[in-house]
Design a protein around this motif. Structure first.
Motif, PDB file in Angstrom:
ATOM      1  N   PHE A  77     -36.145  14.696  -8.729  1.00 33.41           N
ATOM      2  CA  PHE A  77     -36.906  15.363  -7.664  1.00 33.41           C
ATOM      3  C   PHE A  77     -37.748  14.313  -6.943  1.00 33.41           C
ATOM      4  O   PHE A  77     -38.181  13.323  -7.535  1.00 33.41           O
ATOM      5  N   TYR A  78     -37.951  14.552  -5.658  1.00 37.12           N
ATOM      6  CA  TYR A  78     -38.559  13.543  -4.785  1.00 37.12           C
ATOM      7  C   TYR A  78     -39.903  14.023  -4.230  1.00 37.12           C
ATOM      8  O   TYR A  78     -40.009  15.140  -3.720  1.00 37.12           O
ATOM      9  N   ILE A  79     -40.885  13.163  -4.333  1.00 34.79           N
ATOM     10  CA  ILE A  79     -42.171  13.351  -3.660  1.00 34.79           C
ATOM     11  C   ILE A  79     -42.129  12.464  -2.434  1.00 34.79           C
ATOM     12  O   ILE A  79     -42.152  11.230  -2.544  1.00 34.79           O
ATOM     13  N   ILE A  80     -42.025  13.062  -1.273  1.00 32.45           N
ATOM     14  CA  ILE A  80     -41.806  12.292  -0.042  1.00 32.45           C
ATOM     15  C   ILE A  80     -43.090  12.245   0.788  1.00 32.45           C
ATOM     16  O   ILE A  80     -43.711  13.276   1.062  1.00 32.45           O
ATOM     17  N   SER A  81     -43.460  11.037   1.188  1.00 33.89           N
ATOM     18  CA  SER A  81     -44.590  10.830   2.089  1.00 33.89           C
ATOM     19  C   SER A  81     -44.057  10.238   3.388  1.00 33.89           C
ATOM     20  O   SER A  81     -43.372   9.215   3.379  1.00 33.89           O
ATOM     21  N   VAL A  82     -44.347  10.917   4.490  1.00 32.96           N
ATOM     22  CA  VAL A  82     -43.850  10.503   5.803  1.00 32.96           C
ATOM     23  C   VAL A  82     -45.012   9.974   6.638  1.00 32.96           C
ATOM     24  O   VAL A  82     -46.030  10.648   6.806  1.00 32.96           O
ATOM     25  N   ALA A  83     -44.873   8.753   7.136  1.00 30.28           N
ATOM     26  CA  ALA A  83     -45.898   8.143   7.974  1.00 30.28           C
ATOM     27  C   ALA A  83     -45.278   7.718   9.300  1.00 30.28           C
ATOM     28  O   ALA A  83     -44.058   7.738   9.473  1.00 30.28           O
ATOM     29  N   ASN A  84     -46.125   7.317  10.232  1.00 28.13           N
ATOM     30  CA  ASN A  84     -45.651   7.020  11.589  1.00 28.13           C
ATOM     31  C   ASN A  84     -45.062   5.628  11.738  1.00 28.13           C
ATOM     32  O   ASN A  84     -44.277   5.394  12.649  1.00 28.13           O
ATOM     33  N   THR A  85     -45.451   4.704  10.875  1.00 29.80           N
ATOM     34  CA  THR A  85     -44.921   3.345  10.936  1.00 29.80           C
ATOM     35  C   THR A  85     -44.540   2.902   9.531  1.00 29.80           C
ATOM     36  O   THR A  85     -45.013   3.467   8.529  1.00 29.80           O
ATOM     37  N   ILE A  86     -43.732   1.882   9.432  1.00 32.31           N
ATOM     38  CA  ILE A  86     -43.326   1.384   8.125  1.00 32.31           C
ATOM     39  C   ILE A  86     -44.529   0.837   7.363  1.00 32.31           C
ATOM     40  O   ILE A  86     -44.634   1.004   6.134  1.00 32.31           O
ATOM     41  N   ASP A  87     -45.460   0.189   8.058  1.00 35.05           N
ATOM     42  CA  ASP A  87     -46.644  -0.335   7.381  1.00 35.05           C
ATOM     43  C   ASP A  87     -47.502   0.795   6.821  1.00 35.05           C
ATOM     44  O   ASP A  87     -48.014   0.716   5.701  1.00 35.05           O
ATOM     45  N   GLN A  88     -47.678   1.839   7.621  1.00 37.87           N
ATOM     46  CA  GLN A  88     -48.460   2.986   7.164  1.00 37.87           C
ATOM     47  C   GLN A  88     -47.772   3.669   5.985  1.00 37.87           C
ATOM     48  O   GLN A  88     -48.426   4.122   5.037  1.00 37.87           O
ATOM     49  N   ALA A  89     -46.442   3.756   6.032  1.00 43.75           N
ATOM     50  CA  ALA A  89     -45.683   4.369   4.943  1.00 43.75           C
ATOM     51  C   ALA A  89     -45.867   3.580   3.655  1.00 43.75           C
ATOM     52  O   ALA A  89     -46.035   4.152   2.570  1.00 43.75           O
ATOM     53  N   LYS A  90     -45.853   2.254   3.750  1.00 45.37           N
ATOM     54  CA  LYS A  90     -46.024   1.412   2.566  1.00 45.37           C
ATOM     55  C   LYS A  90     -47.436   1.533   1.998  1.00 45.37           C
ATOM     56  O   LYS A  90     -47.630   1.476   0.779  1.00 45.37           O
ATOM     57  N   ILE A  91     -48.424   1.692   2.884  1.00 42.82           N
ATOM     58  CA  ILE A  91     -49.802   1.864   2.417  1.00 42.82           C
ATOM     59  C   ILE A  91     -49.926   3.160   1.618  1.00 42.82           C
ATOM     60  O   ILE A  91     -50.574   3.208   0.565  1.00 42.82           O
ATOM     61  N   GLY A 123     -38.025  11.749 -14.111  1.00 43.14           N
ATOM     62  CA  GLY A 123     -37.157  12.193 -13.023  1.00 43.14           C
ATOM     63  C   GLY A 123     -37.810  12.245 -11.660  1.00 43.14           C
ATOM     64  O   GLY A 123     -37.150  12.567 -10.662  1.00 43.14           O
ATOM     65  N   ALA A 124     -39.096  11.921 -11.590  1.00 46.66           N
ATOM     66  CA  ALA A 124     -39.808  11.914 -10.306  1.00 46.66           C
ATOM     67  C   ALA A 124     -39.544  10.615  -9.564  1.00 46.66           C
ATOM     68  O   ALA A 124     -39.560   9.530 -10.157  1.00 46.66           O
ATOM     69  N   VAL A 125     -39.317  10.732  -8.274  1.00 43.32           N
ATOM     70  CA  VAL A 125     -39.141   9.566  -7.412  1.00 43.32           C
ATOM     71  C   VAL A 125     -40.056   9.711  -6.214  1.00 43.32           C
ATOM     72  O   VAL A 125     -39.965  10.696  -5.468  1.00 43.32           O
ATOM     73  N   PHE A 126     -40.963   8.771  -6.065  1.00 48.70           N
ATOM     74  CA  PHE A 126     -41.808   8.733  -4.872  1.00 48.70           C
ATOM     75  C   PHE A 126     -41.043   7.976  -3.785  1.00 48.70           C
ATOM     76  O   PHE A 126     -40.499   6.904  -4.037  1.00 48.70           O
ATOM     77  N   ARG A 127     -41.048   8.512  -2.597  1.00 50.14           N
ATOM     78  CA  ARG A 127     -40.297   7.873  -1.519  1.00 50.14           C
ATOM     79  C   ARG A 127     -41.152   7.853  -0.259  1.00 50.14           C
ATOM     80  O   ARG A 127     -41.757   8.864   0.113  1.00 50.14           O
ATOM     81  N   ALA A 128     -41.243   6.697   0.394  1.00 47.19           N
ATOM     82  CA  ALA A 128     -41.988   6.555   1.651  1.00 47.19           C
ATOM     83  C   ALA A 128     -41.008   6.466   2.798  1.00 47.19           C
ATOM     84  O   ALA A 128     -40.077   5.650   2.775  1.00 47.19           O
ATOM     85  N   LEU A 129     -41.201   7.318   3.799  1.00 50.24           N
ATOM     86  CA  LEU A 129     -40.333   7.326   4.975  1.00 50.24           C
ATOM     87  C   LEU A 129     -41.173   7.163   6.232  1.00 50.24           C
ATOM     88  O   LEU A 129     -42.350   7.535   6.262  1.00 50.24           O
ATOM     89  N   THR A 130     -40.566   6.614   7.261  1.00 51.00           N
ATOM     90  CA  THR A 130     -41.226   6.553   8.565  1.00 51.00           C
ATOM     91  C   THR A 130     -40.870   7.793   9.372  1.00 51.00           C
ATOM     92  O   THR A 130     -39.891   8.482   9.085  1.00 51.00           O
TER      93      THR A 130
END
Length: 462
Positions: A77-91, A123-130
């Motif tokens: 299962f995925y915990i997804i965080s969506v940010a406006n830029t790749i740098d913000q997503a990585k933060i 089974g948790a996967v954190f994922r950062a997306l732009t």
């Protein structure tokens, strides 16, 4: 539930991250109310990224067994965080990594870390997306976090990008039923777009599954100093209401309050003659006419202590044309610049990139002359400084109905991506004087502060 989210955050063996009172209140209400969607409109420096990281970590660890009941055997299962830029997503992702790596109990759960993912043994996967990414579709996602959604745009879709992204990813939580959650957090911006629409829905009270929070910075972050807030407010009161006061704004507003313009006018003077004590500290900026429709204007300023004094506005009269599309003779402009330079001894002369390259080349051996390339960045810097001077009572004008009228007519348009633009309106010759003034202020201020003007080229050869 064995442990609350605030206990989870503050426990020294878990996250060891005590929260401010308002942060605890917001998080506890979110879980106690069993909300499916949370809309948090919070001022800058309210700790939004930290709060979202705590929510993400809590869900991935404390709720993992509940999520697995909605999955196939072995499915992640995925915990997804969506940010406006790749740098913000990585933060945003780094916040989660820091919390887990700093926890004696949780750190052993880490299986793998990459720049945009963090995988746990449960089974948790954190994922950062732009915001421009569409790769989150189809994932089993019990928690979806949108960071700064009010400012979500992409090149093609503009403000619609946030809406299309939300519509694309929000179905990912559906398979988890009542325990699937969507968190939308942002500092407010304009009254349009998906964040504004969802905020209005939540604030209406008609949707029991939606939590809404709107709080200014100082209500959440009690450690922020009153002095800092006053400084930010003095710099730009309107922007302060939005960024720190957490107030949504209309798309268009007056750029400078007319009362501030009137207060800056010294009615007891007209054009100022050059004074020897300021010789070498005067700055001249010109706004060349573009295509014959606009006025060709100039502005001379100098600093007197902390006060920017506008010595004179000038408009060049057209000398030739067919009556419908008249032009200013460039040779007369150049003669005027040299004549004024003899009197004022300019520290620098600045022209923008339009219709001025020949003048720059011809005068470069006789005057310290620079080309200012108006870009979104340089224009924002120049007009920000101009508004700051008016807000602080640090600029002096003189009675000049046309120039002062154009300054009063300036409007600011706030864009969904967090930027803004200034305009004098539609038509010709609507903001020529303010443009010359902004260029002069930018040059004088940067030179006083010993900063490099951006972006500009120097043509001094002597």
């Amino acid at each position: 539930m064995a442990i609350s989210i605030t206990q989870f955050a503050s426990d020294s063996n878990l996250l060891n991250t005590p929260l401010w009172d308002k942060q605890s209140e917001i998080l506890e209400e979110f879980w106690a109310g069993n909300y499916a969607i949370a809309v948090w409109a919070l001022g800058r420096r309210s700790g939004k990224t930290l709060m979202s990281a705590i929510v993400a970590t809590y869900c991935a660890t404390m709720l993992a067994d509940e999520y697995k009941r909605h999955l196939r055997p072995g499915e992640k299962f995925y915990i997804i965080s969506v940010a406006n830029t790749i740098d913000q997503a990585k933060i945003a992702l780094q916040g989660v990594k820091d919390l887990i790596n700093g926890s004696p109990i949780l750190k052993p759960l880490i299986v793998r870390e990459t720049t945009d993912t963090l995988e746990l043994r449960n089974g948790a996967v954190f994922r950062a997306l732009t915001a421009s990414s569409r790769s989150g579709r189809g994932m089993a996602c019990p928690l979806l976090i949108f960071d700064e959604l009010a400012h979500a745009v992409d090149t093609e879709a503009g403000n619609a990008a946030g809406s299309s992204l939300y519509q694309a990813l929000s179905p990912s939580v559906a398979q988890f039923g009542k325990i699937g959650k969507i968190l939308l957090l942002s500092s407010p911006w304009i009254q349009s777009g998906i964040f504004w629409d969802l905020y209005k829905q939540a604030a209406s009270g008609n949707f029991a599954h939606m939590q809404v929070v709107q709080a200014p910075t100082w209500e959440v972050n009690t450690t922020i100093s009153a002095e800092f807030l006053e400084q930010e407010k003095a710099r730009d009161p309107e922007l302060f209401k939005v960024e720190y006061g957490a107030q949504f704004t209309g798309n268009i507003a007056a750029f400078i309050d007319n009362q501030l313009v009137d207060a800056a006018i010294n009615s007891d003077r007209g054009l100022l003659p050059p004074l020897n004590k300021f010789n070498g500290t005067y700055y001249l900026a010109l706004d060349p006419a573009k295509g014959g429709r606009d006025a060709y204007t100039a502005c001379i300023v100098h600093y007197d202590g902390e006060l920017v004094v506008v010595d004179q506005f000038h408009q060049f009269a057209p000398t030739w044309g067919d009556g419908k599309k008249t032009q200013v003779a460039v040779s007369l402009v150049e003669d005027w610049i040299l004549e004024q330079h003899k009197a004022y001894g300019f520290a620098s002369v600045v022209l923008d990139q339009y219709n001025s390259s020949s003048t720059i080349q011809r005068l470069s051996g006789r005057v310290k002359i620079r080309e200012l390339t108006w870009t979104a960045s340089s224009k924002t810097e120049a007009y920000s400084k101009l508004r700051e001077l008016f807000n602080g009572g640090s600029i002096e004008l003189y009675p000049h109905p046309k120039a002062n009228g154009q300054i009063k007519n300036l409007t600011v348009t706030y864009r969904p991506n967090g930027t803004w633009g200034v305009s004098g309106g539609t038509g010709a010759a609507v903001d020529d004087y303010p443009s010359a003034l902004a260029g002069a202020v930018l040059m004088a201020t940067n030179r006083i502060n010993k900063q490099q003007i951006i972006p500009a080229k120097s043509y001094r050869t002597w």
